[in-house]
Design an enzyme around this catalytic site. Structure first.
Site, short mmCIF file in Angstrom:
data_model
loop_
_atom_site.label_atom_id
_atom_site.label_comp_id
_atom_site.label_asym_id
_atom_site.label_seq_id
_atom_site.Cartn_x
_atom_site.Cartn_y
_atom_site.Cartn_z
N ASP A 14 0.83 -1.21 0.00
CA ASP A 14 0.00 0.00 0.00
C ASP A 14 0.86 1.27 0.00
O ASP A 14 1.99 1.27 0.48
CB ASP A 14 -0.92 -0.01 1.24
N HIS B 156 2.96 3.45 -8.74
CA HIS B 156 2.74 2.05 -9.09
C HIS B 156 3.96 1.49 -9.84
O HIS B 156 4.41 0.38 -9.59
CB HIS B 156 1.49 1.90 -9.96
N LEU C 19 10.27 -20.84 -4.31
CA LEU C 19 9.25 -19.93 -3.76
C LEU C 19 7.95 -20.01 -4.55
O LEU C 19 7.97 -20.04 -5.78
CB LEU C 19 9.79 -18.49 -3.83
C1 IPE Z 1 -5.52 -2.67 -0.49
O1 IPE Z 1 -5.16 -1.34 -0.61
C2 IPE Z 1 -5.45 -3.35 -1.83
C3 IPE Z 1 -4.11 -3.53 -2.39
C4 IPE Z 1 -2.98 -3.25 -1.80
C5 IPE Z 1 -4.08 -4.10 -3.71
P1 IPE Z 1 -6.24 -0.17 -0.81
O2 IPE Z 1 -5.46 1.07 -0.93
O3 IPE Z 1 -7.14 -0.52 -1.93
O4 IPE Z 1 -7.07 -0.23 0.53
P2 IPE Z 1 -7.93 0.90 1.26
O5 IPE Z 1 -8.90 1.43 0.25
O6 IPE Z 1 -6.98 1.96 1.71
O7 IPE Z 1 -8.57 0.20 2.42
C1 IPE Z 2 -1.31 0.28 -3.44
O1 IPE Z 2 -1.12 1.65 -3.46
C2 IPE Z 2 -1.52 -0.30 -4.82
C3 IPE Z 2 -2.92 -0.67 -5.11
C4 IPE Z 2 -3.91 -0.64 -4.27
C5 IPE Z 2 -3.21 -1.11 -6.45
P1 IPE Z 2 -2.36 2.65 -3.54
O2 IPE Z 2 -2.69 2.89 -4.97
O3 IPE Z 2 -3.47 2.19 -2.71
O4 IPE Z 2 -1.72 3.97 -2.92
P2 IPE Z 2 -2.39 4.92 -1.86
O5 IPE Z 2 -2.82 4.07 -0.71
O6 IPE Z 2 -3.53 5.60 -2.53
O7 IPE Z 2 -1.30 5.86 -1.48
MG MG Z 3 -4.03 2.42 -0.77
#
Ligand code: IPE
Ligand code: IPE
Ligand code: MG
Length: 256
Positions: A30, A47, A141
């Site tokens: 995240d 990303h 793995l």
């Molecule tokens: C969880 O992260 C999903 C992934 C890491 C793929 P999100 O960014 O989608 O989760 P919320 O919305 O903060 O709970």
């Molecule tokens: C995690 O990073 C990747 C996915 C959920 C695909 P985010 O895109 O959720 O990044 P934040 O949480 O908005 O910073």
């Molecule tokens: Mg996120």
């Protein structure tokens, strides 16, 4: 209830295994968007940089002899993001698999994908299936990509499968066991995660592995995913080593 040695899980009897190393690590990757925003860059750059972290952590997990590494890459709720971001994430997955499959195979990494494949673009779906087939014989793995994954969706699909078995007369409702449920989950045959790591400081599961996380240890890392490096992973693992897992029992601190 009388317990026999048959009731003790194998991993608790295995005196040869490195007891301090988790067999299965699952990561909620995240913070990509915030990482980019804090640098004045578009979210997509976060990303893109996150993929570099994926490469490093997969390599490190393989070197450490971790059996299973599950990476939460796209949730069933992430479809609610702007279409351009969703499209970018789909393209990134495709680019990652295309560019890294050869090296993953060379490193004996087996790929498995969990999540619903139904809503995926047929090209992405085929690519994922090809990657699974291409690495099916790898014995190192196991890299589990949670893509279009949501635990409630997974459980809903499992309930549908079990209900079909009941409706066809193959299963009595009273005879349904926890093992039957596990066998219908996307993670069938895999051990539960021992350690779940989430980066970016958020402390929630966001619909990740709800059934499987029953006895997982949690580790919340403050940095965003693109900044999670080898050192941060080592820190998470050493923190895990100092945890006492009890599984509802008394643990080692209590003497009888
Ligand atoms: C969880 O992260 C999903 C992934 C890491 C793929 P999100 O960014 O989608 O989760 P919320 O919305 O903060 O709970
Ligand atoms: C995690 O990073 C990747 C996915 C959920 C695909 P985010 O895109 O959720 O990044 P934040 O949480 O908005 O910073
Ligand atoms: Mg996120």
């Amino acid at each position: 209830m009388t317990a026999t040695v048959d009731d003790v899980p194998d991993e608790q009897l295995d005196v040869s295994a490195d007891r301090g190393m988790p067999q299965h690590v699952a990561i909620i990757m995240d913070g990509n968007g915030r990482w980019a925003a804090s640098r004045g860059m578009p979210r997509t750059e976060g990303h893109r940089n996150g993929v570099k972290t994926v490469r490093d952590i997969v390599r490190q997990a393989g070197e450490l002899g971790i059996g299973y590494l599950t990476l939460f890459a796209f949730s069933s709720e992430n479809w609610s993001r702007p279409p351009s971001e969703v499209k970018f994430l789909m393209g990134l997955l495709r680019a990652y698999v295309r560019s890294d499959l050869k090296e993953l195979k060379k490193n004996n990494v087996r790929i498995r994908v969990i999540g619903s494949r139904e809503d995926l673009d047929p090209g992405v779906r085929r690519l994922l299936e090809d990657a699974e087939h291409a690495t099916a014989e790898c014995s190192g793995l196991e890299l589990v990509l949670a893509f279009n994954y949501g635990a409630r969706d997974e459980l809903t699909r499992a309930v549908r499968k079990l209900s079909a078995q009941v409706a066809s007369g193959g299963k009595q409702p009273d005879a349904i066991t926890g093992e039957d449920i596990e066998a219908c989950l996307d993670t069938a045959g895999m051990p539960d995660p021992d350690l779940i790591i989430r980066t970016s400081g958020e402390q929630r599961l966001s619909n990740f592995l709800l059934w499987q996380a029953a006895y997982a240890e949690f580790y919340f890392a403050p940095m965003h995913w693109p900044d999670f490096d080898r050192n941060a992973f080592d820190q998470a693992l050493s923190c895990y080593k100092n945890r006492e897992r009890r599984f509802g029992g008394l643990g080692t601190a209590v003497s009888t």
